[in-house]
Design a protein around this motif. Structure first.
Motif, PDB file in Angstrom:
ATOM      1  N   GLY A 165       0.915  -1.242   0.181  1.00  0.00           N
ATOM      2  CA  GLY A 165       0.188   0.013   0.091  1.00  0.00           C
ATOM      3  C   GLY A 165       0.900   1.229  -0.045  1.00  0.00           C
ATOM      4  O   GLY A 165       0.401   2.263   0.650  1.00  0.00           O
ATOM      5  N   THR A 166       2.032   1.384  -0.695  1.00  0.00           N
ATOM      6  CA  THR A 166       3.014   2.252  -0.317  1.00  0.00           C
ATOM      7  C   THR A 166       2.905   3.112  -1.694  1.00  0.00           C
ATOM      8  O   THR A 166       2.531   2.739  -3.036  1.00  0.00           O
ATOM      9  N   ASP A 167       3.077   4.526  -1.527  1.00  0.00           N
ATOM     10  CA  ASP A 167       3.462   5.461  -2.553  1.00  0.00           C
ATOM     11  C   ASP A 167       4.820   5.549  -3.253  1.00  0.00           C
ATOM     12  O   ASP A 167       4.815   6.389  -4.215  1.00  0.00           O
ATOM     13  N   ASP A 168       5.638   4.717  -2.586  1.00  0.00           N
ATOM     14  CA  ASP A 168       7.026   4.997  -2.719  1.00  0.00           C
ATOM     15  C   ASP A 168       7.661   3.628  -3.098  1.00  0.00           C
ATOM     16  O   ASP A 168       8.743   3.177  -2.299  1.00  0.00           O
ATOM     17  N   PRO A 169       7.218   2.977  -3.776  1.00  0.00           N
ATOM     18  CA  PRO A 169       7.855   1.625  -4.231  1.00  0.00           C
ATOM     19  C   PRO A 169       9.181   1.668  -4.938  1.00  0.00           C
ATOM     20  O   PRO A 169       9.369   2.351  -5.442  1.00  0.00           O
ATOM     21  N   ASP A 170       9.843   0.457  -4.438  1.00  0.00           N
ATOM     22  CA  ASP A 170      11.341   0.253  -4.934  1.00  0.00           C
ATOM     23  C   ASP A 170      11.324  -1.234  -5.517  1.00  0.00           C
ATOM     24  O   ASP A 170      12.648  -1.659  -5.837  1.00  0.00           O
ATOM     25  N   GLU A 171      10.447  -1.997  -5.189  1.00  0.00           N
ATOM     26  CA  GLU A 171      10.406  -3.532  -5.422  1.00  0.00           C
ATOM     27  C   GLU A 171       9.128  -3.827  -6.214  1.00  0.00           C
ATOM     28  O   GLU A 171       8.109  -3.564  -5.703  1.00  0.00           O
ATOM     29  N   TRP A 172       9.240  -4.495  -7.424  1.00  0.00           N
ATOM     30  CA  TRP A 172       8.011  -4.969  -8.414  1.00  0.00           C
ATOM     31  C   TRP A 172       8.426  -6.261  -8.361  1.00  0.00           C
ATOM     32  O   TRP A 172       9.366  -6.950  -8.654  1.00  0.00           O
ATOM     33  N   VAL A 173       7.205  -6.901  -8.064  1.00  0.00           N
ATOM     34  CA  VAL A 173       7.002  -8.370  -8.220  1.00  0.00           C
ATOM     35  C   VAL A 173       5.940  -8.798  -9.324  1.00  0.00           C
ATOM     36  O   VAL A 173       4.896  -8.415  -9.360  1.00  0.00           O
ATOM     37  N   ASP A 174       6.545  -9.606 -10.355  1.00  0.00           N
ATOM     38  CA  ASP A 174       5.772  -9.785 -11.338  1.00  0.00           C
ATOM     39  C   ASP A 174       4.748 -11.035 -11.103  1.00  0.00           C
ATOM     40  O   ASP A 174       4.871 -11.997 -10.585  1.00  0.00           O
ATOM     41  N   ILE A 175       3.452 -10.531 -11.051  1.00  0.00           N
ATOM     42  CA  ILE A 175       2.310 -11.615 -10.838  1.00  0.00           C
ATOM     43  C   ILE A 175       1.466 -11.861 -12.158  1.00  0.00           C
ATOM     44  O   ILE A 175       0.264 -12.409 -11.729  1.00  0.00           O
ATOM     45  N   THR A 176       1.944 -11.945 -13.110  1.00  0.00           N
ATOM     46  CA  THR A 176       1.311 -12.286 -14.334  1.00  0.00           C
ATOM     47  C   THR A 176       0.906 -13.640 -14.197  1.00  0.00           C
ATOM     48  O   THR A 176      -0.320 -14.032 -14.494  1.00  0.00           O
ATOM     49  N   ALA A 177       1.656 -14.413 -13.607  1.00  0.00           N
ATOM     50  CA  ALA A 177       1.400 -15.869 -13.665  1.00  0.00           C
ATOM     51  C   ALA A 177       0.419 -16.096 -12.530  1.00  0.00           C
ATOM     52  O   ALA A 177      -0.226 -17.289 -12.441  1.00  0.00           O
ATOM     53  N   THR A 178       0.212 -15.308 -11.514  1.00  0.00           N
ATOM     54  CA  THR A 178      -0.528 -15.737 -10.199  1.00  0.00           C
ATOM     55  C   THR A 178      -1.653 -14.726 -10.137  1.00  0.00           C
ATOM     56  O   THR A 178      -2.558 -14.713  -9.107  1.00  0.00           O
ATOM     57  N   PHE A 179      -1.805 -13.951 -10.981  1.00  0.00           N
ATOM     58  CA  PHE A 179      -3.065 -12.850 -10.872  1.00  0.00           C
ATOM     59  C   PHE A 179      -4.248 -13.652 -10.916  1.00  0.00           C
ATOM     60  O   PHE A 179      -5.272 -12.990 -10.107  1.00  0.00           O
ATOM     61  N   GLU A 180      -4.615 -14.546 -11.576  1.00  0.00           N
ATOM     62  CA  GLU A 180      -5.749 -15.270 -11.626  1.00  0.00           C
ATOM     63  C   GLU A 180      -5.997 -15.959  -9.985  1.00  0.00           C
ATOM     64  O   GLU A 180      -7.255 -15.926  -9.517  1.00  0.00           O
ATOM     65  N   ARG A 181      -4.842 -16.511  -9.361  1.00  0.00           N
ATOM     66  CA  ARG A 181      -5.195 -16.902  -8.276  1.00  0.00           C
ATOM     67  C   ARG A 181      -5.311 -16.076  -7.179  1.00  0.00           C
ATOM     68  O   ARG A 181      -6.110 -16.210  -6.180  1.00  0.00           O
ATOM     69  N   LYS A 182      -4.883 -14.835  -7.583  1.00  0.00           N
ATOM     70  CA  LYS A 182      -5.150 -13.506  -6.431  1.00  0.00           C
ATOM     71  C   LYS A 182      -6.652 -13.358  -6.559  1.00  0.00           C
ATOM     72  O   LYS A 182      -7.126 -13.188  -5.631  1.00  0.00           O
ATOM     73  N   MET A 183      -7.151 -13.243  -7.728  1.00  0.00           N
ATOM     74  CA  MET A 183      -8.539 -13.117  -7.802  1.00  0.00           C
ATOM     75  C   MET A 183      -9.517 -14.096  -7.262  1.00  0.00           C
ATOM     76  O   MET A 183     -10.428 -13.858  -6.560  1.00  0.00           O
ATOM     77  N   GLU A 184      -8.977 -15.234  -7.446  1.00  0.00           N
ATOM     78  CA  GLU A 184      -9.649 -16.492  -6.669  1.00  0.00           C
ATOM     79  C   GLU A 184      -9.791 -16.223  -5.194  1.00  0.00           C
ATOM     80  O   GLU A 184     -10.639 -16.582  -4.597  1.00  0.00           O
ATOM     81  N   SER A 185      -8.580 -15.936  -4.877  1.00  0.00           N
ATOM     82  CA  SER A 185      -8.468 -15.690  -3.153  1.00  0.00           C
ATOM     83  C   SER A 185      -9.406 -14.425  -2.840  1.00  0.00           C
ATOM     84  O   SER A 185     -10.004 -14.688  -1.700  1.00  0.00           O
ATOM     85  N   ILE A 186      -9.566 -13.390  -3.672  1.00  0.00           N
ATOM     86  CA  ILE A 186     -10.125 -12.316  -3.376  1.00  0.00           C
ATOM     87  C   ILE A 186     -12.042 -12.700  -3.376  1.00  0.00           C
ATOM     88  O   ILE A 186     -12.515 -12.221  -2.586  1.00  0.00           O
ATOM     89  N   ALA A 187     -12.003 -13.455  -4.305  1.00  0.00           N
ATOM     90  CA  ALA A 187     -13.431 -14.100  -4.401  1.00  0.00           C
ATOM     91  C   ALA A 187     -14.140 -14.702  -3.179  1.00  0.00           C
ATOM     92  O   ALA A 187     -15.291 -14.628  -2.926  1.00  0.00           O
ATOM     93  N   CYS A 188     -13.246 -15.485  -2.411  1.00  0.00           N
ATOM     94  CA  CYS A 188     -13.646 -16.032  -1.058  1.00  0.00           C
ATOM     95  C   CYS A 188     -14.148 -15.059  -0.103  1.00  0.00           C
ATOM     96  O   CYS A 188     -14.923 -15.380   0.615  1.00  0.00           O
ATOM     97  N   HIS A 189     -13.838 -13.636  -0.077  1.00  0.00           N
ATOM     98  CA  HIS A 189     -14.297 -12.578   0.657  1.00  0.00           C
ATOM     99  C   HIS A 189     -15.684 -12.173   0.212  1.00  0.00           C
ATOM    100  O   HIS A 189     -15.942 -11.003  -0.249  1.00  0.00           O
TER     101      HIS A 189
END
Ligand SMILES: [Zn+2]
Length: 231
Positions: A165-189
């Motif tokens: 939740g930062t406005d000043d990032p200095d590390e980016w994580v590639d979540i292209t392969a896991t974006f669908e799984r992220k959405m699946e987890s959010i759908a649980c809420h």
């Protein structure tokens, strides 16, 4: 690899929205993740018809289901009243100190307590208490009773802190392969998601924006600190 990670979130679903793609990626790479939720989530509704006690139970079940989707090892409930975490700040720091000493994380994730205009008081408090606990957990002179009363408990210095939740990032994580799984987890809420389709669109824009400067389709971004390197 056998490394521990501790995520400190204010509410159920904070971790998934901010870091879900990264968490499930890191877990697939061998990290063991513990997730601490500071509040009970009992005010996660705008409807006066909803009973906070029922909502708390619902949100706990949703969070446990979501954690299973991501592969999180354990969810730890600290149970403070939702929206009032600031009133428990000192107790929270002590609890988080104990938790860091127990879990012994190599990496800790928390809200960026220094983000300007962070509106949610629980996000500010959880982030600040987490950072204060990083210091106290590593020093035996803070909360020595914890060390005396719990056999085997030792001070622990966290190697690296990832702020979400930062406005000043200095590390980016590639979540292209896991974006669908992220959405699946959010759908649980389910209690928090009015329209999964709208939310998916919103998050895909957000994570695409984060990734575009790094050449990734989707990314999550963090501010990284190494708390004991320059002291
Ligand atoms: Zn939150």
């Amino acid at each position: 690899m056998n490394k521990n990670m501790l995520v400190i979130a204010a509410h159920p679903d904070d971790a998934e929205f901010t870091s879900g793609g990264s968490l499930t990626r890191w877990i697939s790479e061998g990290w063991a993740v513990s997730l601490a939720i500071c509040t009970d989530g009992g005010k996660g509704s705008q409807s006066s018809e909803d009973d906070p006690a029922v909502l708390t139970k619902t949100r706990q079940a949703e969070q446990e289901a979501s954690a299973r989707v991501l592969g999180i090892r354990e969810v730890i409930w600290l149970g403070h009243p939702d929206g009032q975490l600031a009133q428990a700040a000192r107790q929270l720091e002590e609890q988080l100190t104990y938790l860091i000493r127990k879990v012994r994380p190599d990496r800790l994730l928390a809200w960026d307590a220094w983000k300007p205009y962070q509106l949610h008081p629980d996000h500010r408090t959880a982030g600040q208490a987490a950072m204060d606990a990083v210091l106290t957990a590593g020093n035996p002179h803070f909360y020595p009773d914890q060390l005396q009363q719990t056999p085997g408990l030792q001070p622990h210095q966290v190697g690296e802190v990832y702020l979400f939740g930062t406005d000043d990032p200095d590390e980016w994580v590639d979540i292209t392969a896991t974006f669908e799984r992220k959405m699946e987890s959010i759908a649980c809420h389910e209690s928090q998601v009015a329209s999964l389709r709208d939310l998916a669109l919103q998050l895909s824009h957000c994570n695409r924006d984060r990734g575009v400067t790094r050449g990734y389709t989707y990314a999550e971004a963090f501010k990284v600190l190494h708390p004991f390197c320059d002291t």
